[in-house]
Scaffold this active site. Structure first.
Site, PDB file in Angstrom:
ATOM      1  N   GLY A  11       0.755  -1.241   0.000  1.00 16.96           N
ATOM      2  CA  GLY A  11       0.000   0.000   0.000  1.00 16.96           C
ATOM      3  C   GLY A  11       0.787   1.293   0.000  1.00 16.96           C
ATOM      4  O   GLY A  11       0.317   2.300   0.549  1.00 16.96           O
ATOM      5  N   SER A  17       3.377   8.744   2.470  1.00 17.16           N
ATOM      6  CA  SER A  17       2.465   7.756   3.043  1.00 17.16           C
ATOM      7  C   SER A  17       3.100   7.016   4.208  1.00 17.16           C
ATOM      8  O   SER A  17       4.330   6.918   4.322  1.00 17.16           O
ATOM      9  CB  SER A  17       2.011   6.761   1.975  1.00 17.16           C
ATOM     10  OG  SER A  17       3.087   5.944   1.549  1.00 17.16           O
ATOM     11  N   ILE A  18       2.241   6.478   5.072  1.00 15.60           N
ATOM     12  CA  ILE A  18       2.725   5.675   6.199  1.00 15.60           C
ATOM     13  C   ILE A  18       3.485   4.461   5.682  1.00 15.60           C
ATOM     14  O   ILE A  18       4.550   4.103   6.209  1.00 15.60           O
ATOM     15  CB  ILE A  18       1.547   5.256   7.098  1.00 15.60           C
ATOM     16  CG1 ILE A  18       1.006   6.470   7.859  1.00 15.60           C
ATOM     17  CG2 ILE A  18       1.965   4.158   8.070  1.00 15.60           C
ATOM     18  CD1 ILE A  18      -0.265   6.206   8.643  1.00 15.60           C
ATOM     19  N   TYR A 152     -15.552  10.821   9.924  1.00 18.60           N
ATOM     20  CA  TYR A 152     -14.848   9.581   9.602  1.00 18.60           C
ATOM     21  C   TYR A 152     -15.818   8.552   9.024  1.00 18.60           C
ATOM     22  O   TYR A 152     -15.417   7.662   8.273  1.00 18.60           O
ATOM     23  CB  TYR A 152     -14.133   9.035  10.841  1.00 18.60           C
ATOM     24  CG  TYR A 152     -13.052   8.036  10.525  1.00 18.60           C
ATOM     25  CD1 TYR A 152     -11.986   8.384   9.698  1.00 18.60           C
ATOM     26  CD2 TYR A 152     -13.088   6.748  11.036  1.00 18.60           C
ATOM     27  CE1 TYR A 152     -10.984   7.472   9.390  1.00 18.60           C
ATOM     28  CE2 TYR A 152     -12.086   5.831  10.747  1.00 18.60           C
ATOM     29  CZ  TYR A 152     -11.045   6.200   9.921  1.00 18.60           C
ATOM     30  OH  TYR A 152     -10.051   5.287   9.620  1.00 18.60           O
ATOM     31  N   LYS A 159     -12.915   0.018  10.137  1.00 13.06           N
ATOM     32  CA  LYS A 159     -11.728  -0.142  10.983  1.00 13.06           C
ATOM     33  C   LYS A 159     -12.055  -0.952  12.244  1.00 13.06           C
ATOM     34  O   LYS A 159     -11.189  -1.692  12.747  1.00 13.06           O
ATOM     35  CB  LYS A 159     -11.160   1.222  11.367  1.00 13.06           C
ATOM     36  CG  LYS A 159     -10.536   1.985  10.211  1.00 13.06           C
ATOM     37  CD  LYS A 159      -9.288   1.307   9.672  1.00 13.06           C
ATOM     38  CE  LYS A 159      -8.555   2.208   8.686  1.00 13.06           C
ATOM     39  NZ  LYS A 159      -7.358   1.545   8.107  1.00 13.06           N
ATOM     40  N   ILE A 188      -2.791  11.992  10.400  1.00 12.66           N
ATOM     41  CA  ILE A 188      -1.623  12.422   9.635  1.00 12.66           C
ATOM     42  C   ILE A 188      -2.104  12.766   8.233  1.00 12.66           C
ATOM     43  O   ILE A 188      -2.870  11.998   7.639  1.00 12.66           O
ATOM     44  CB  ILE A 188      -0.557  11.314   9.564  1.00 12.66           C
ATOM     45  CG1 ILE A 188      -0.065  10.932  10.966  1.00 12.66           C
ATOM     46  CG2 ILE A 188       0.623  11.741   8.698  1.00 12.66           C
ATOM     47  CD1 ILE A 188       0.865   9.729  10.984  1.00 12.66           C
ATOM     48  N   THR A 190      -2.063  12.358   4.974  1.00  8.36           N
ATOM     49  CA  THR A 190      -1.621  11.505   3.879  1.00  8.36           C
ATOM     50  C   THR A 190      -2.623  11.614   2.732  1.00  8.36           C
ATOM     51  O   THR A 190      -3.675  12.259   2.867  1.00  8.36           O
ATOM     52  CB  THR A 190      -1.535  10.041   4.336  1.00  8.36           C
ATOM     53  OG1 THR A 190      -2.848   9.613   4.745  1.00  8.36           O
ATOM     54  CG2 THR A 190      -0.555   9.882   5.495  1.00  8.36           C
ATOM     55  N   ALA A 192      -4.567   9.294   1.638  1.00  8.02           N
ATOM     56  CA  ALA A 192      -5.821   8.654   2.055  1.00  8.02           C
ATOM     57  C   ALA A 192      -6.626   9.589   2.954  1.00  8.02           C
ATOM     58  O   ALA A 192      -7.852   9.684   2.836  1.00  8.02           O
ATOM     59  CB  ALA A 192      -5.523   7.354   2.787  1.00  8.02           C
TER      60      ALA A 192
END
Length: 251
Positions: A11, A17-18, A152, A159, A188, A190, A192
């Site tokens: 990913g 990105s993370i 969210y 999740k 964070i 990102t 996404a």
């Protein structure tokens, strides 16, 4: 302690990105890493920075089961076996993500669940035969799995399912000495995260709420992930571990 360990990072979207930070950290700590990105467009974006770190990368859309199987098979031919798997994939249709959960479409909910949650189980199924000596599997969650976070939306239930999946996978894979965790970072910015409405306000609230009074970085998320892939975490499994400046600990 990661020197010589081998695994896959799923990913990588870009160098912010993370997944990219995790791949960079694991490689710096001596691990051998193969990474995936979504498609050819993403490949052209991420390959220069990953290849400069000696991290091979290939497009791999987890919705395409044959492509996913081929990607894992290619990684296994390269490495022989795996010591870690990192899953950093999340997606939902914008029309469902930006709407109310009660208004979400069945198709949108199902697809978000398949890509963001069930893909972790599918990847585990494909990779376990190559983890003969045990190892670690890590996925990325968010506090919206446990609390209702404004905007969210649909990703909260997804999740939550992912964190439950982690516990069941830990139970099932423990006898094979495979440990399974969810890492739950604070907000964070990102690629996404950019799909979440009013994300700047979410970050502002996190800073106000966090005992550390700041946001966390992708490097801090990568540090925790590296520890979970390391033998130093050998007695741990089935957990959701927060790296969010302490937000999860305060009302």
């Amino acid at each position: 302690m990661l020197k010589g360990k081998k695994g896959i990072i799923f990913g990588v979207a870009n160098d912010k990105s993370i997944a990219y930070a995790v791949a960079k950290k694991l490689r710096a700590d001596g691990a051998l890493v193969v990474a995936s990105c979504l498609n050819q467009k993403a490949y052209e974006l991420v390959s220069p920075s990953l290849l400069s770190l000696d991290i091979p990368v290939q497009p791999c859309n987890v919705e395409d089961h044959e492509q996913l199987k081929e990607f894992v098979r290619d990684a296994a031919e390269r490495f022989g076996d795996f010591d870690f798997i990192v899953h950093s994939i999340a997606w939902a249709p914008l029309e469902d993500l930006h709407g109310k959960v009660i208004d979400s479409s069945s198709s949108g909910f199902s697809r978000a669940m398949a890509i963001s949650c069930h893909s972790f189980a599918v990847i585990a199924h494909l990779c376990v035969p190559y983890m003969r000596h045990g190892g670690s599997m890590v996925t990325m969650s968010y506090i919206g799995a446990d609390e209702a976070v404004p905007h969210y939306g649909l990703m909260g239930p997804v999740k939550a399912a992912l964190e439950s999946l982690v516990r069941y996978m830990a139970l099932e894979l423990g006898p094979q000495n495979i440990r399974v965790h969810a890492v739950s970072p604070g907000p964070i910015m990102t690629r996404a995260a950019s799909g979440i409405e009013e994300f700047d306000l979410l970050m502002k609230r996190a800073i106000e709420r966090a005992p550390l009074a700041r946001l966390v970085t992708t490097d801090e998320v990568a540090n925790l992930t590296a520890f979970l892939c390391d033998d130093g975490s050998s007695g741990m499994t089935g957990q959701t571990i927060y790296v969010d400046g302490g937000c999860h600990a305060v009302a």
